[in-house]
Enzyme design. Structure first.
Site, mmCIF file in Angstrom:
data_model
loop_
_atom_site.group_PDB
_atom_site.id
_atom_site.type_symbol
_atom_site.label_atom_id
_atom_site.label_comp_id
_atom_site.label_asym_id
_atom_site.label_seq_id
_atom_site.Cartn_x
_atom_site.Cartn_y
_atom_site.Cartn_z
ATOM 1 N N CYS A 72 2.660 -3.319 2.119
ATOM 2 C CA CYS A 72 3.874 -3.043 2.962
ATOM 3 C C CYS A 72 3.449 -2.698 4.409
ATOM 4 O O CYS A 72 4.473 -2.499 5.177
ATOM 5 C CB CYS A 72 4.485 -1.834 2.533
ATOM 6 S SG CYS A 72 3.381 -0.516 2.197
HETATM 7 C C1 LIG Z 1 0.523 0.508 -1.704
HETATM 8 S S1 LIG Z 1 -1.196 0.081 -2.166
HETATM 9 C C2 LIG Z 1 -0.684 0.362 -4.087
HETATM 10 C C3 LIG Z 1 -0.937 1.934 -4.662
HETATM 11 C C4 LIG Z 1 -0.682 2.001 -6.013
HETATM 12 N N1 LIG Z 1 0.485 1.548 -6.456
HETATM 13 C C5 LIG Z 1 -0.888 3.705 -6.107
HETATM 14 O O1 LIG Z 1 0.104 4.061 -6.780
HETATM 15 O O2 LIG Z 1 -1.892 4.277 -6.066
HETATM 16 C C6 LIG Z 1 -1.284 -1.461 -2.449
HETATM 17 C C7 LIG Z 1 -2.423 -2.005 -2.973
HETATM 18 O O3 LIG Z 1 -2.508 -3.343 -2.977
HETATM 19 C C8 LIG Z 1 -3.804 -3.917 -2.959
HETATM 20 N N2 LIG Z 1 -3.788 -5.325 -2.278
HETATM 21 C C9 LIG Z 1 -3.395 -5.876 -1.122
HETATM 22 N N3 LIG Z 1 -3.571 -7.053 -1.239
HETATM 23 C C10 LIG Z 1 -3.760 -7.627 -2.245
HETATM 24 C C11 LIG Z 1 -4.161 -8.978 -2.822
HETATM 25 N N4 LIG Z 1 -4.100 -10.035 -2.092
HETATM 26 N N5 LIG Z 1 -4.713 -8.924 -4.082
HETATM 27 C C12 LIG Z 1 -4.813 -7.662 -4.849
HETATM 28 N N6 LIG Z 1 -4.593 -6.573 -4.308
HETATM 29 C C13 LIG Z 1 -4.134 -6.350 -2.942
HETATM 30 C C14 LIG Z 1 -4.644 -3.007 -1.673
HETATM 31 O O4 LIG Z 1 -5.922 -3.119 -1.957
HETATM 32 C C15 LIG Z 1 -3.902 -1.609 -2.063
HETATM 33 O O5 LIG Z 1 -4.720 -0.964 -2.835
#
Ligand SMILES: C[S@@+](CC[C@H](N)C(=O)[O-])C[C@H]1O[C@@H](n2cnc3c(N)ncnc32)[C@H](O)[C@@H]1O
Length: 327
Positions: A72
């Site tokens: 985000c």
């Molecule tokens: C907002 S965090 C999610 C947190 C999780 N829902 C929690 O409750 O702990 C978003 C995650 O998306 C991952 N992310 C970002 N871009 C990504 C991609 N292209 N493919 C896979 N993961 C991705 C990041 O590494 C990050 O850990």
């Protein structure tokens, strides 16, 4: 019930789903340290460390739920996000997975700014794709403090169901919300402990002297963070450093200032405020541990959402099949 966890990060939402009795069919994140956190705490979980754009979800077709919070950064905070940030479009990958898995329910979490008019195209895109795929959905901004979390953290939650009518969970907090002090008071005298992710940062003498003078809720003008009020739910624990004076995104973990000590919160104190259990250990260097915590869905909020989804699914699980001949 089994679920597919996308963008799993440090596992906040997953711990909530686990507490509600769900099992992950797969957790996916492209961050190696986040994957290490998940694997070291739950060796039995199927953790795939890759970009969601390369993830083939078809082997998980038939899982009951798809959950996840697409990144985000581009949406966050009043007018500062970049509308062309490619991360803003990863929700399309989330929807591609939903199409491949065809779950009975979906949960999508994001910053409340996704509901702002300037991000409206994305929210509209999410909703019209859910509609096309046959989901009834409900969405709204929930405050974690209403769900047993000692933190005022507002997040947009979308819940969709294939059968029946979607809704959001009602607040679970009974009486006054939990406070910062409820969550971290016992750590004041706890010695530094890397195994607990509880290692205070050392600050320059003049910084500590300045912070010692701050009252509850008062913001340090240089650090641009507040000292927490011990008697209230915490301010939002954020992953990054927010935005500098020129609108540039600051890297690193810049947590609020401790309510009674002249220092930042430790990662464990921030984790407590995110309602993580103490036996969940964050991997990586301190700033990366902090980023996983700041990014997370508070565990208790995740649990309330998961319990609600379980209830929605149980209402439609045993409906008698009909071939329409009664009509
Ligand atoms: C907002 S965090 C999610 C947190 C999780 N829902 C929690 O409750 O702990 C978003 C995650 O998306 C991952 N992310 C970002 N871009 C990504 C991609 N292209 N493919 C896979 N993961 C991705 C990041 O590494 C990050 O850990």
């Amino acid at each position: 019930m089994r679920y597919v966890s996308l963008f799993s990060g440090g596992g906040g939402l997953d711990l909530g789903f686990e507490a509600a009795g769900f099992e992950p069919a797969v957790c996916i994140d492209h961050d190696a340290v986040a994957c290490e956190t998940l694997r070291s705490n739950r060796p039995a979980w199927n953790v795939i460390c890759e970009d969601i754009r390369d993830f083939d979800a078809k082997p998980y077709a038939g899982a009951d739920v798809v959950v996840g919070g697409p990144p985000c950064q581009g949406f966050s905070t009043a007018g500062k996000g970049d509308p062309n940030d490619p991360r803003n479009f990863l929700w399309r990958e989330y929807m591609r997975v939903v199409e491949e898995v065809k779950p009975r329910a979906i949960v999508l979490e994001n910053v409340s700014a996704l509901a702002h008019r300037r991000n409206g195209d994305h929210l509209t895109g999410i909703m019209s794709t859910l509609e096309e795929q046959g989901y009834d959905f409900a969405y709204g901004v929930l405050n974690a403090a209403d769900y047993g979390v000692p933190q005022a953290r507002r997040r947009l939650i979308v819940i969709g169901v294939q059968d029946g009518q979607a809704s959001l969970p009602s607040p679970t907090t009974q009486g006054a919300p939990l406070t910062v002090w409820d969550a971290i008071a016992d750590l004041v005298d706890h010695k530094a402990d890397p195994a607990l992710n509880h290692v205070p940062n050392r600050h320059a003498k003049h910084v500590a002297e300045r912070w010692a003078l701050l009252g509850p809720g008062e913001v340090d003008p240089n650090y641009r963070r507040a000292r927490l009020d011990p008697n209230k739910p915490s301010l939002t624990i954020r992953a990054g450093g927010g935005y500098g004076p020129n609108g540039d995104h600051l890297a690193g973990f810049h947590p609020p200032i401790h309510p009674t000590l002249p220092r930042q919160l430790t990662v464990r104190e921030a984790a407590r405020i995110q309602s993580f259990p103490d036996d969940w250990v964050l991997s990586g260097p301190k700033t990366i541990q902090g980023r996983q915590i700041g990014n997370a869905v508070p565990v208790k909020l995740g649990e309330a959402i998961a319990m609600h989804v379980a209830k929605l699914l149980s209402r439609t699980a045993h409906l008698p099949e009909t071939d329409g001949s009664l009509f």
